[in-house]
Design a protein around this motif. Structure first.
Motif, PDB file in Angstrom:
ATOM      1  N   HIS A 191       0.842  -1.198   0.000  1.00 52.86           N
ATOM      2  CA  HIS A 191       0.000   0.000   0.000  1.00 52.86           C
ATOM      3  C   HIS A 191       0.879   1.250   0.000  1.00 52.86           C
ATOM      4  O   HIS A 191       1.411   1.653   1.042  1.00 52.86           O
ATOM      5  CB  HIS A 191      -0.925  -0.010   1.221  1.00 52.86           C
ATOM      6  N   CYS A 192       1.025   1.853  -1.172  1.00 53.58           N
ATOM      7  CA  CYS A 192       1.854   3.044  -1.290  1.00 53.58           C
ATOM      8  C   CYS A 192       1.170   4.235  -0.632  1.00 53.58           C
ATOM      9  O   CYS A 192      -0.025   4.473  -0.837  1.00 53.58           O
ATOM     10  CB  CYS A 192       2.110   3.380  -2.758  1.00 53.58           C
ATOM     11  N   HIS A 193       1.935   4.973   0.142  1.00 52.31           N
ATOM     12  CA  HIS A 193       1.459   6.231   0.707  1.00 52.31           C
ATOM     13  C   HIS A 193       1.059   7.173  -0.427  1.00 52.31           C
ATOM     14  O   HIS A 193      -0.031   7.752  -0.421  1.00 52.31           O
ATOM     15  CB  HIS A 193       2.579   6.825   1.557  1.00 52.31           C
ATOM     16  N   LEU A 194       1.944   7.296  -1.419  1.00 47.67           N
ATOM     17  CA  LEU A 194       1.673   8.104  -2.610  1.00 47.67           C
ATOM     18  C   LEU A 194       2.351   7.455  -3.803  1.00 47.67           C
ATOM     19  O   LEU A 194       3.462   7.801  -4.178  1.00 47.67           O
ATOM     20  CB  LEU A 194       2.171   9.546  -2.410  1.00 47.67           C
ATOM     21  N   GLY A 195       1.670   6.467  -4.387  1.00 46.39           N
ATOM     22  CA  GLY A 195       2.194   5.808  -5.576  1.00 46.39           C
ATOM     23  C   GLY A 195       2.162   6.755  -6.765  1.00 46.39           C
ATOM     24  O   GLY A 195       1.158   7.433  -7.000  1.00 46.39           O
ATOM     25  N   GLU A 196       3.242   6.808  -7.528  1.00 49.66           N
ATOM     26  CA  GLU A 196       3.333   7.750  -8.651  1.00 49.66           C
ATOM     27  C   GLU A 196       4.429   7.310  -9.617  1.00 49.66           C
ATOM     28  O   GLU A 196       5.204   6.403  -9.350  1.00 49.66           O
ATOM     29  CB  GLU A 196       3.659   9.165  -8.149  1.00 49.66           C
ATOM     30  N   GLY A 197       4.492   8.006 -10.764  1.00 49.86           N
ATOM     31  CA  GLY A 197       5.611   7.921 -11.691  1.00 49.86           C
ATOM     32  C   GLY A 197       5.873   6.583 -12.341  1.00 49.86           C
ATOM     33  O   GLY A 197       7.040   6.226 -12.532  1.00 49.86           O
ATOM     34  N   PRO A 198       4.838   5.808 -12.744  1.00 46.19           N
ATOM     35  CA  PRO A 198       5.134   4.513 -13.361  1.00 46.19           C
ATOM     36  C   PRO A 198       5.719   4.655 -14.761  1.00 46.19           C
ATOM     37  O   PRO A 198       5.375   5.585 -15.503  1.00 46.19           O
ATOM     38  CB  PRO A 198       3.762   3.832 -13.409  1.00 46.19           C
ATOM     39  N   THR A 199       6.597   3.734 -15.110  1.00 48.18           N
ATOM     40  CA  THR A 199       7.121   3.630 -16.461  1.00 48.18           C
ATOM     41  C   THR A 199       7.473   2.171 -16.712  1.00 48.18           C
ATOM     42  O   THR A 199       7.503   1.360 -15.782  1.00 48.18           O
ATOM     43  CB  THR A 199       8.338   4.553 -16.664  1.00 48.18           C
ATOM     44  N   TYR A 200       7.751   1.838 -17.964  1.00 44.08           N
ATOM     45  CA  TYR A 200       7.943   0.431 -18.340  1.00 44.08           C
ATOM     46  C   TYR A 200       9.049   0.323 -19.369  1.00 44.08           C
ATOM     47  O   TYR A 200       9.124   1.121 -20.319  1.00 44.08           O
ATOM     48  CB  TYR A 200       6.635  -0.123 -18.905  1.00 44.08           C
ATOM     49  N   ASP A 201       9.918  -0.667 -19.181  1.00 43.66           N
ATOM     50  CA  ASP A 201      11.002  -0.958 -20.112  1.00 43.66           C
ATOM     51  C   ASP A 201      10.675  -2.250 -20.858  1.00 43.66           C
ATOM     52  O   ASP A 201      10.808  -3.343 -20.296  1.00 43.66           O
ATOM     53  CB  ASP A 201      12.319  -1.104 -19.346  1.00 43.66           C
ATOM     54  N   PRO A 202      10.220  -2.174 -22.118  1.00 39.66           N
ATOM     55  CA  PRO A 202       9.869  -3.393 -22.855  1.00 39.66           C
ATOM     56  C   PRO A 202      11.034  -4.344 -23.055  1.00 39.66           C
ATOM     57  O   PRO A 202      10.837  -5.562 -23.160  1.00 39.66           O
ATOM     58  CB  PRO A 202       9.359  -2.862 -24.207  1.00 39.66           C
ATOM     59  N   TRP A 230       8.512   0.126 -13.407  1.00 41.84           N
ATOM     60  CA  TRP A 230       9.092   0.887 -12.305  1.00 41.84           C
ATOM     61  C   TRP A 230       8.075   1.927 -11.844  1.00 41.84           C
ATOM     62  O   TRP A 230       7.376   2.514 -12.659  1.00 41.84           O
ATOM     63  CB  TRP A 230      10.363   1.617 -12.751  1.00 41.84           C
ATOM     64  N   TRP A 231       7.984   2.165 -10.542  1.00 40.31           N
ATOM     65  CA  TRP A 231       7.176   3.254 -10.015  1.00 40.31           C
ATOM     66  C   TRP A 231       7.661   3.617  -8.622  1.00 40.31           C
ATOM     67  O   TRP A 231       8.545   2.964  -8.078  1.00 40.31           O
ATOM     68  CB  TRP A 231       5.681   2.902 -10.017  1.00 40.31           C
ATOM     69  N   PHE A 232       7.093   4.683  -8.058  1.00 35.51           N
ATOM     70  CA  PHE A 232       7.589   5.256  -6.818  1.00 35.51           C
ATOM     71  C   PHE A 232       6.492   5.334  -5.756  1.00 35.51           C
ATOM     72  O   PHE A 232       5.308   5.454  -6.077  1.00 35.51           O
ATOM     73  CB  PHE A 232       8.110   6.681  -7.056  1.00 35.51           C
ATOM     74  N   ASP A 233       6.913   5.274  -4.505  1.00 38.23           N
ATOM     75  CA  ASP A 233       6.117   5.789  -3.403  1.00 38.23           C
ATOM     76  C   ASP A 233       6.840   7.053  -2.968  1.00 38.23           C
ATOM     77  O   ASP A 233       7.884   6.997  -2.301  1.00 38.23           O
ATOM     78  CB  ASP A 233       6.025   4.788  -2.253  1.00 38.23           C
ATOM     79  N   ILE A 234       6.308   8.199  -3.386  1.00 39.94           N
ATOM     80  CA  ILE A 234       7.015   9.460  -3.158  1.00 39.94           C
ATOM     81  C   ILE A 234       7.245   9.706  -1.676  1.00 39.94           C
ATOM     82  O   ILE A 234       8.358   9.986  -1.235  1.00 39.94           O
ATOM     83  CB  ILE A 234       6.236  10.635  -3.784  1.00 39.94           C
ATOM     84  N   ARG A 235       6.185   9.602  -0.903  1.00 34.87           N
ATOM     85  CA  ARG A 235       6.262   9.957   0.510  1.00 34.87           C
ATOM     86  C   ARG A 235       7.194   9.043   1.307  1.00 34.87           C
ATOM     87  O   ARG A 235       7.828   9.482   2.275  1.00 34.87           O
ATOM     88  CB  ARG A 235       4.862   9.934   1.127  1.00 34.87           C
TER      89      ARG A 235
END
Length: 293
Positions: free
Chosen positions: A14-25, A31-36
């Motif tokens: 459970h991400c506090h603030l999930g953000e910024g997803p991207t994908y490398d084919p 890849w993604w972030f939990d900023i907080r």
């Protein structure tokens, strides 16, 4: 009407603030972030293997430099990260002298120029900005933004999009396709009214804008003219940002958050902060690599 498409949980952390997803084919890795919580998530979709990297600073987005390196957008600057061992080296400081701000939504233009958003850590009005990293130099594109979001680009690189979630408005702007820099003034494309707000977006191969609606528990799909075409249900109210992933880039990874939710709100939204995969039948496209000096 909001569509219900086949949906699974990619990560039940459970991400506090999930953000910024991207994908490398090339590596089938998302890849993604939990900023907080200052975490970077790495998920191999084929095997289901998941790794969580502690960054030691808040970060919100990344661009692939090459097979060995990433450029991480963090609260105090841009860092080159070696994928093999996670080592991070400062590349360019950004608002490092302002402890009240952090990075937010960011995305790479087809030319390799990186647009980067910043905002106040408490979403203080007009305390953020949108910058461009072009040929190794950072320039300010749009100052006085409250919550920069929805940074994304048309497939030909001739149009850029960005939002200020504080105003619930999505803008388009003509760009030089060769540089990713503005050629004119932004124009209002969408003013969202009703439930939720405009958050992160990505553009597919047909030029359609897929926008996560924060507080609305869905992803809205807009035409380049701003017409709402469809909405897809996300099983967490605070859906935050999408990315095209998987074979044919037809699936949609969507991050979410439990930020600012009290115990009662979290009990009513038990998957808040999880990361989801939607079988969206999208015509997605891969993210370009960021180009350094």
């Amino acid at each position: 009407m909001i569509e219900q498409v086949p949906t699974s949980v990619l990560c039940d952390e459970h991400c506090h603030l999930g953000e910024g997803p991207t994908y490398d084919p090339a590596t089938d890795t998302a890849w993604w972030f939990d900023i907080r919580e200052a975490k970077l998530f790495e998920a191999h979709l084929g095997s289901g293997a998941l790794r969580i990297h502690n960054l030691g600073r808040m970060a919100s987005a990344l661009g692939r430099i090459d097979a060995e390196r990433q450029l991480i957008v963090a609260e105090d600057g841009l860092y080159i990260r070696r994928i093999a061992d996670g080592a991070m080296t400062l590349y360019r400081p950004l608002e490092a002298d302002n402890p009240r701000t952090r990075s937010n939504d960011s995305r790479v233009h087809p030319s390799g120029t990186f647009w980067i958003g910043t905002m106040g850590k408490k979403a203080e009005p007009l305390s953020g900005a949108i910058y461009a990293l072009h040929r190794g130099e950072i320039s300010t594109l749009y100052p006085g933004v409250t919550i920069p979001n929805s940074i994304c680009f048309s497939p030909d690189g001739a149009t850029g999009y960005f939002a200020d979630t504080g105003r619930n408005e999505l803008f388009s702007v003509a760009l030089d396709p060769a540089t990713g820099l503005p050629r004119g003034e932004p124009k209002l494309l969408v003013r969202h009214r009703g439930i939720g707000g405009i958050d992160g977006s990505v553009v597919d191969a047909d030029g359609l804008i897929w926008n996560a609606r924060w507080g609305g528990g869905c992803v809205d799909v807009y035409s380049p003219q701003g017409e709402l075409l469809r909405s897809l249900r996300v099983p967490a109210l605070q859906s935050s940002c999408p990315a095209f992933v998987g074979p044919g880039l037809s699936h949609l990874l969507v991050t979410s958050a439990w930020q600012d939710m009290d115990e009662a709100a979290r009990a009513a939204d038990p998957q808040a902060g999880c990361t989801f995969l939607l079988e969206a039948s999208a015509h997605g496209r891969a993210e370009p690599d960021v180009k350094l000096a």
